[in-house]
Design a protein around this motif. Structure first.
Motif, short mmCIF file in Angstrom:
data_model
loop_
_atom_site.label_atom_id
_atom_site.label_comp_id
_atom_site.label_asym_id
_atom_site.label_seq_id
_atom_site.Cartn_x
_atom_site.Cartn_y
_atom_site.Cartn_z
N ALA A 63 7.52 -7.20 -3.86
CA ALA A 63 7.00 -8.38 -4.36
C ALA A 63 6.31 -8.01 -5.44
O ALA A 63 5.70 -8.36 -5.93
N LEU A 64 5.86 -6.81 -6.38
CA LEU A 64 5.86 -6.11 -7.24
C LEU A 64 6.96 -6.10 -8.57
O LEU A 64 6.52 -5.88 -9.76
N GLY A 65 7.88 -6.20 -8.03
CA GLY A 65 8.30 -5.39 -9.23
C GLY A 65 8.47 -4.17 -10.67
O GLY A 65 7.41 -3.61 -9.73
N ASP A 66 8.51 -4.56 -11.43
CA ASP A 66 7.73 -3.61 -12.71
C ASP A 66 6.78 -4.11 -13.12
O ASP A 66 6.43 -3.92 -13.86
N GLY A 67 6.16 -4.44 -12.49
CA GLY A 67 4.55 -5.45 -13.10
C GLY A 67 4.72 -6.36 -13.86
O GLY A 67 3.44 -6.71 -14.40
N ALA A 68 5.66 -6.66 -14.54
CA ALA A 68 5.83 -7.44 -15.87
C ALA A 68 4.74 -8.11 -15.88
O ALA A 68 4.25 -9.38 -15.95
N ALA A 69 4.60 -9.49 -14.37
CA ALA A 69 4.48 -10.57 -14.05
C ALA A 69 3.00 -10.76 -14.24
O ALA A 69 2.08 -11.81 -14.22
N TYR A 70 2.33 -9.56 -13.99
CA TYR A 70 0.94 -9.44 -13.74
C TYR A 70 0.64 -8.93 -15.17
O TYR A 70 -0.39 -8.42 -15.58
N GLY A 71 0.97 -8.44 -16.33
CA GLY A 71 0.92 -7.86 -17.77
C GLY A 71 0.46 -5.92 -17.39
O GLY A 71 0.27 -5.64 -18.51
N ALA A 72 1.49 -5.65 -16.54
CA ALA A 72 1.53 -4.09 -16.17
C ALA A 72 2.81 -4.16 -16.30
O ALA A 72 3.54 -5.35 -16.30
N SER A 73 2.79 -2.24 -16.15
CA SER A 73 4.06 -1.54 -15.87
C SER A 73 3.83 -0.70 -15.29
O SER A 73 3.28 -0.23 -14.72
N ILE A 74 4.80 -0.95 -14.05
CA ILE A 74 4.52 -0.23 -12.74
C ILE A 74 5.75 0.62 -12.53
O ILE A 74 6.68 0.17 -12.83
N ARG A 75 4.91 1.61 -12.38
CA ARG A 75 6.41 2.88 -11.92
C ARG A 75 6.31 3.13 -10.81
O ARG A 75 4.85 3.03 -10.24
N TRP A 76 6.44 3.11 -9.62
CA TRP A 76 6.66 3.98 -8.47
C TRP A 76 7.16 5.86 -8.31
O TRP A 76 8.13 6.77 -8.34
N SER A 77 6.12 5.79 -6.95
CA SER A 77 6.05 7.41 -6.41
C SER A 77 6.72 6.97 -5.21
O SER A 77 6.09 6.36 -4.18
N VAL A 78 8.20 7.23 -4.27
CA VAL A 78 8.20 7.22 -2.95
C VAL A 78 7.99 8.41 -3.04
O VAL A 78 8.38 9.59 -3.33
N GLU A 79 7.54 8.43 -1.38
CA GLU A 79 7.10 9.25 -0.07
C GLU A 79 7.84 9.67 0.86
O GLU A 79 8.39 8.36 1.33
N PRO A 80 8.26 10.40 1.50
CA PRO A 80 9.13 10.60 2.76
C PRO A 80 8.46 9.32 4.07
O PRO A 80 7.74 9.28 4.13
N PRO A 81 9.29 9.53 5.18
CA PRO A 81 8.81 8.14 5.62
C PRO A 81 7.33 9.20 6.85
O PRO A 81 7.19 10.63 6.69
N GLY A 82 6.42 8.65 6.87
CA GLY A 82 5.45 9.01 7.44
C GLY A 82 4.23 9.77 6.06
O GLY A 82 2.66 9.86 6.61
N ALA A 83 4.75 9.53 5.05
CA ALA A 83 3.56 9.89 4.09
C ALA A 83 3.48 10.87 3.19
O ALA A 83 3.56 12.46 4.45
#
Length: 231
Positions: A63-83
């Protein structure tokens, strides 16, 4: 300044809505909860964002990708199942957040907090001084007893009427330095330890704030958001 949006929770109280969609993607006022946060941050110059995810995280990334569509730069922090819970999730994301103070916002709230004031407060945080600045709100009906007291700009466990922690704060990364970045950890024990050393400041937010934790509250916030957007 960087900001982290917490989006890894399961959203149990929102089921069945969250069986197929992560809670931050639930819509109010015609757009996902998390997009309200992204737009508010970007509007005040905070464009370097970190978002964590676990449950249905691929939906968030799609849905959000790299954030460019919103003028942002998004980096993702992936957590294990259960967070990894709140503090664990922040500790896990520390390599992406850097060495300076940063803003953190719960992805499942809806609010109109003053991001500029929060940035100013974040600028006062230091490794050997104040470690956190929390925004507190008047206690909502579903949390009447509150969390912490706010006295002379400091947040503590006692000493005055309790207010509710909004889920919006600024932190210095050293608050999380002792945590295992791959282990679950709760935020409250870290904050309480820092409070006992008078290393947590705070402010009262009296504007809009909702913990969108149930389908009923989601509907209420949707109505409010639509009325505000209409004006």
């Amino acid at each position: 300044m960087k900001a982290m949006i917490l989006a890894a929770g399961r959203g149990e109280r929102m089921r069945p809505l969250t069986d197929h969609l992560p809670k931050p993607l639930l819509e109010v006022g015609g757009k996902p909860l998390i997009v309200w946060h992204i737009e508010r941050l970007v509007a005040t110059g905070v464009t370097d964002l970190v978002i964590n995810h676990a449950h249905l995280g691929d939906r968030l990334v799609a849905a959000l990708g790299d954030g460019a569509a919103y003028g942002a730069s998004i980096r993702w922090s992936v957590e294990p199942p259960g967070a990894l819970e709140t503090a664990g999730g922040i500790a896990h994301a520390r390599p992406l957040l850097g060495a300076q103070a940063f803003i953190v916002i719960n992805g499942d709230i809806w609010c109109d907090v003053d991001v500029v004031a929060l940035q100013r407060a974040a600028g006062t945080l230091q490794a050997d001084g104040t470690l956190a600045h929390l925004l507190l709100v008047p206690n909502p009906p579903h949390h009447p007893d509150g969390d912490f007291a706010l006295i002379d700009g400091y947040v503590g466990e006692t000493g005055g009427p309790k207010l509710t922690f909004s889920g919006v704060a600024a932190y210095h990364p050293s608050l999380f330095a002792a945590l295992d970045p791959d282990a679950p950890a709760k935020l409250a024990p870290l904050l309480r330890a820092a409070m006992r050393e008078r290393r947590v400041t705070g402010a009262l937010h009296t504007g809009h704030w909702f913990d969108v934790g149930t389908p009923q509250r989601l509907a209420e916030v949707d109505t409010l958001a639509r009325s505000i957007s209409a004006h």
